[in-house]
Design a protein around this motif. Structure first.
Motif, PDB file in Angstrom:
ATOM      1  N   TYR A  12       0.828  -1.200   0.000  1.00 54.37           N
ATOM      2  CA  TYR A  12       0.000   0.000   0.000  1.00 54.37           C
ATOM      3  C   TYR A  12       0.867   1.256   0.000  1.00 54.37           C
ATOM      4  O   TYR A  12       1.880   1.324   0.699  1.00 54.37           O
ATOM      5  CB  TYR A  12      -0.941   0.000   1.207  1.00 54.37           C
ATOM      6  N   ILE A  13       0.429   2.233  -0.769  1.00 50.69           N
ATOM      7  CA  ILE A  13       1.107   3.520  -0.855  1.00 50.69           C
ATOM      8  C   ILE A  13       0.404   4.491   0.090  1.00 50.69           C
ATOM      9  O   ILE A  13      -0.828   4.524   0.155  1.00 50.69           O
ATOM     10  CB  ILE A  13       1.064   4.058  -2.296  1.00 50.69           C
ATOM     11  N   GLY A  74      -2.459   3.791   8.686  1.00 53.26           N
ATOM     12  CA  GLY A  74      -3.263   3.328   7.567  1.00 53.26           C
ATOM     13  C   GLY A  74      -2.715   2.004   7.079  1.00 53.26           C
ATOM     14  O   GLY A  74      -1.812   1.409   7.693  1.00 53.26           O
ATOM     15  N   PRO A  75      -3.226   1.504   5.954  1.00 60.03           N
ATOM     16  CA  PRO A  75      -2.744   0.222   5.425  1.00 60.03           C
ATOM     17  C   PRO A  75      -1.252   0.211   5.131  1.00 60.03           C
ATOM     18  O   PRO A  75      -0.630  -0.854   5.137  1.00 60.03           O
ATOM     19  CB  PRO A  75      -3.565   0.054   4.136  1.00 60.03           C
ATOM     20  N   ASP A  76      -0.666   1.393   4.889  1.00 61.23           N
ATOM     21  CA  ASP A  76       0.762   1.470   4.570  1.00 61.23           C
ATOM     22  C   ASP A  76       1.653   1.376   5.802  1.00 61.23           C
ATOM     23  O   ASP A  76       2.876   1.251   5.691  1.00 61.23           O
ATOM     24  CB  ASP A  76       1.064   2.779   3.849  1.00 61.23           C
ATOM     25  N   SER A 574      -3.693   4.264  -3.342  1.00 59.59           N
ATOM     26  CA  SER A 574      -2.902   3.469  -2.406  1.00 59.59           C
ATOM     27  C   SER A 574      -2.541   2.105  -2.973  1.00 59.59           C
ATOM     28  O   SER A 574      -1.691   1.403  -2.414  1.00 59.59           O
ATOM     29  CB  SER A 574      -3.677   3.282  -1.089  1.00 59.59           C
ATOM     30  N   LEU A 575      -3.183   1.710  -4.061  1.00 59.94           N
ATOM     31  CA  LEU A 575      -2.887   0.417  -4.686  1.00 59.94           C
ATOM     32  C   LEU A 575      -1.513   0.471  -5.334  1.00 59.94           C
ATOM     33  O   LEU A 575      -1.159   1.446  -5.987  1.00 59.94           O
ATOM     34  CB  LEU A 575      -3.968   0.095  -5.718  1.00 59.94           C
ATOM     35  N   GLY A 664       5.747   3.386  -6.328  1.00 54.49           N
ATOM     36  CA  GLY A 664       4.956   4.547  -5.929  1.00 54.49           C
ATOM     37  C   GLY A 664       5.232   5.797  -6.732  1.00 54.49           C
ATOM     38  O   GLY A 664       4.574   6.817  -6.537  1.00 54.49           O
ATOM     39  N   GLN A 665       6.201   5.747  -7.645  1.00 53.91           N
ATOM     40  CA  GLN A 665       6.512   6.889  -8.489  1.00 53.91           C
ATOM     41  C   GLN A 665       5.683   6.845  -9.770  1.00 53.91           C
ATOM     42  O   GLN A 665       5.246   5.783 -10.207  1.00 53.91           O
ATOM     43  CB  GLN A 665       8.005   6.900  -8.841  1.00 53.91           C
ATOM     44  N   TYR A 666       5.472   8.018 -10.361  1.00 54.63           N
ATOM     45  CA  TYR A 666       4.729   8.115 -11.611  1.00 54.63           C
ATOM     46  C   TYR A 666       5.667   8.465 -12.758  1.00 54.63           C
ATOM     47  O   TYR A 666       6.578   9.278 -12.603  1.00 54.63           O
ATOM     48  CB  TYR A 666       3.637   9.182 -11.508  1.00 54.63           C
TER      49      TYR A 666
END
Length: 691
Positions: A12-13, A74-76, A574-575, A664-666
């Protein structure tokens, strides 16, 4: 897959950091030389505003949790303290990039295009004299500098206001040595001043910041003393409102009482000029109860968003996006009677490529039609001057039954919505504020019309707000329909909002907080079953945010089963795609372009009998469990095909699409050797009329 822990924090992100990455993508539009120059300036302003709101809401909420001693994650797996530290690092880089873009890229480009924003050392003698007169006549009479001593405590600083801290030398009229003063720039003064043509060397687009003018002539405010330093600063405060709905008798009055407090909420960020001495910056931090992690030094005006004044004042042919006229469906172009049109076929509208006017006309015609007996509508954001509200007022005054569910807690629009509620009530409309504990975020209009011996219902359902201005800036879908079953479902949702009773079973709509989450999970499970039986399985999700952990886990399960999943997520996601054995079959992209992507669409292959839904909801816990939201099917063949085609166009975009990587990077996609394709441009070509 059985030995993979789908709750592992590595999958998770962090949602806050993901939102900051969206702001990076917006800023990239400001740095893209292929974007028209003044639009680049506008994107810089948008990035600034986005970051402000991020601190006002997201960072403020984390600080509240930290102060309460919360270590909830959170989930991360990141607790509030670590999240805030990571935010500080990433946000600091974003701020540096913003000011680099402004100083090194935009200012020179604007100068080249004949648009000048003059700094103090660029003023000639004539400009200096004119600006001094302007300061004396228009600015100085409104200023109230405050020297700091025991009799003059530090003033209250308004949220996001322009202020100056000044270092002084010498003695004042009472013989006192004052080392420090604070000056607040009045809100009534424009932050960007346009010089008259004669003072601008006959160049019409020459501007000066108010902050530069105050800085240049600050000595005039302290006769007999010397200003040895003058430094801008700005404080960002917690702007979330809290009202315990179960403890108040009148939500409207309670919110009215809370709104003024927003201006002076808890401090969350301090911005200061980059040349402000360390000791003065530290004094300000102490004054506001902040730490070095909350300090942001800026190389320029502390609020870049004020540059919108330049964008608005310059009619820059070739410097802005080409204008267009939103298209109108052919059936409405040939027949203005919207009720007659809808009795024959549903209408799917895609804003801003298609006009928002049919939605306004829908309410206007209902207001004027003597056969219409009732109108019901939800309002979340609509603007202070709303044609739709005007029509509702007229409908109520003419004796029709008008019921409006207004969400008073629409963030930053509370004051406008309170005014709208009062206006509608004065006209005789029934005004309600939804359900205690649940925001009403659904976008619905229901018109009841007497036709012969029976009543017939007409509806509008949308993914976006009933706001004409944002309908020109945001992409949204709206469905106008006379479908009896769909209209019956809308009627039942309104009954839930306005009366008491059990949850009614709906036939076509799935809705929060009751069936939307479950309905989406069931449809993902159906794709898993198809994949498990050897059939092709696929789903496409287009939303603004994807962070709800249970849905993400189910998408991971679907990917592992062989379902091809494409997610078009504008902002928070977050996926984590592309994780071997978990999300190999999931691709995530974000589209950032001329218009803000706002549509929420869910498409399921369903063994070849594909289903497509539009919704008001994002895939967040708040939307799925703490809001009233609607998700409605688009079944009419032409509209269904259009939606599917639009989604495929977004998945083909190779010019304004960013692909999310597993780390997690775009990464910005480029056409390479393939033909360039921009989804928004293609929709403009297909649906809009060029002016």
């Amino acid at each position: 897959m059985s030995d993979v822990d789908l709750k592992s924090q590595d999958l998770y992100i962090n949602r806050e950091l993901s939102l900051l990455e969206f702001n990076h993508r917006v800023l990239n539009q400001a740095r893209d030389p292929d974007t028209p120059l003044l639009e680049r300036l506008k994107f810089l302003c948008i990035a600034t505003t986005n970051l402000d709101e991020f601190f006002e809401i997201r960072v403020a909420g984390l600080k509240q949790k930290l102060e309460a001693g919360s270590v909830e994650t959170g989930p991360d797996g990141l607790p509030p303290k670590e999240t805030l530290r990571a935010i500080s690092q990433r946000a600091r880089q974003l701020v540096a990039d913003q000011y680099y873009c402004f100083n090194r890229e935009l200012l020179p480009a604007l100068q080249k295009a004949g648009i000048r924003i003059l700094k103090r050392d660029q003023w000639n003698n004539g400009q200096q004299a004119w600006l001094k007169r302007f300061f004396r006549d228009e600015v100085q009479p409104l200023l109230s500098p405050m020297g700091l001593d025991p009799a003059h405590p530090f003033p209250r600083i308004l949220n996001k206001s322009l202020n100056f801290v000044l270092a002084l030398e010498g003695k004042d009229a009472f013989g006192r040595n004052r080392a420090m003063a604070v000056l607040q720039a009045p809100r009534s003064l424009p932050r960007v001043i346009q010089l008259p043509r004669q003072q601008a060397g006959n160049k019409p687009h020459t501007f000066v910041f108010l902050s530069s003018i105050i800085h240049a002539f600050a000595d005039d405010l302290f006769p007999g003393m010397q200003v040895s330093g003058c430094y801008q600063f700005r404080v960002t405060r917690n702007s979330d409102l809290f009202v315990d709905e179960e403890e108040v008798d009148d939500l409207l009055r309670a919110l009215e009482g809370e709104l003024p407090a927003r201006r002076y909420g808890d401090e969350v960020r301090l911005e200061v000029a980059d040349d402000c001495p360390d000791d003065m910056a530290e004094d300000l931090l102490v004054q506001f109860g902040l730490t070095q992690d909350d300090l942001y030094r800026v190389d320029g005006p502390v609020n870049l968003n004020r540059l919108m004044a330049v964008y608005e004042r310059v009619d820059g042919t070739g410097l802005k996006y080409p204008s267009f006229v939103p298209g109108l469906p052919r059936r409405l172009a040939h027949n203005s009677d919207i009720f007659e049109v809808l009795r024959k076929q549903e209408l799917l509208l895609h804003h801003p490529f298609e006009s928002f006017l049919p939605v306004i006309d829908f309410v206007r015609q209902a207001s004027a039609d003597p056969q219409v007996v009732a109108v019901k509508q939800t309002l979340y954001r609509t603007g202070p001057e709303s044609a739709i509200v005007n029509a509702l007022v007229e409908a109520a005054k003419s004796g029709k039954e008008v019921t409006v569910v207004i969400e008073l807690r629409a963030r930053f629009d509370e004051a406008d919505n309170i005014n709208l509620a009062n206006r509608l009530q004065e006209a005789g409309a029934h005004v309600l504020y939804g359900v205690v504990g649940y925001k009403t975020h659904a976008k619905m209009i229901l018109v009841v019309r007497r036709e012969g011996r029976r009543l017939r219902r007409y509806v509008h359902l949308g993914t976006g707000n009933y706001h004409p201005r944002t309908a020109r800036l945001y992409t949204d879908y709206g469905l106008l329909s006379a479908d009896r079953t769909l209209a019956e479902d809308v009627h039942k949702v309104f009954m839930q909002l306005t009366s008491l009773g059990k949850v009614s079973k709906l036939k076509k709509i799935i809705h929060s907080p009751f069936t939307l989450h479950k309905g989406l999970m069931e449809r993902i499970d159906r794709e898993i079953e198809h994949a498990s039986s050897g059939k092709t399985a696929q789903l496409i999700i287009k939303v603004n945010s994807l962070v709800e952990p249970a849905l993400i886990r189910r998408l991971y399960e679907a990917s592992a089963a062989g379902v091809q999943i494409d997610c078009i997520v504008r902002g928070m996601c977050s996926l984590r795609p592309g994780v071997k054995g978990v999300s190999d079959h999931i691709r995530v992209r974000s589209i950032v372009g001329r218009f803000l992507e706002h549509t929420r669409v869910f498409w399921f292959l369903n063994g070849g009998d594909d289903e497509v839904f539009c919704a008001s909801a994002d895939l967040m816990e708040r939307n799925l469990f703490r809001r009233v939201e609607t998700c409605f099917p688009v079944q009419e063949k032409t509209a269904h095909r259009r939606l599917s085609r639009d989604l495929k166009s977004y998945l083909k975009d190779n010019s304004q699409a960013w692909a999310l990587q597993s780390d997690g990077q775009y990464r910005l996609l480029t056409p390479g050797r393939t033909k360039p394709h921009t989804a928004q441009a293609a929709l403009l070509d297909d649906l809009a009329e060029r002016s």
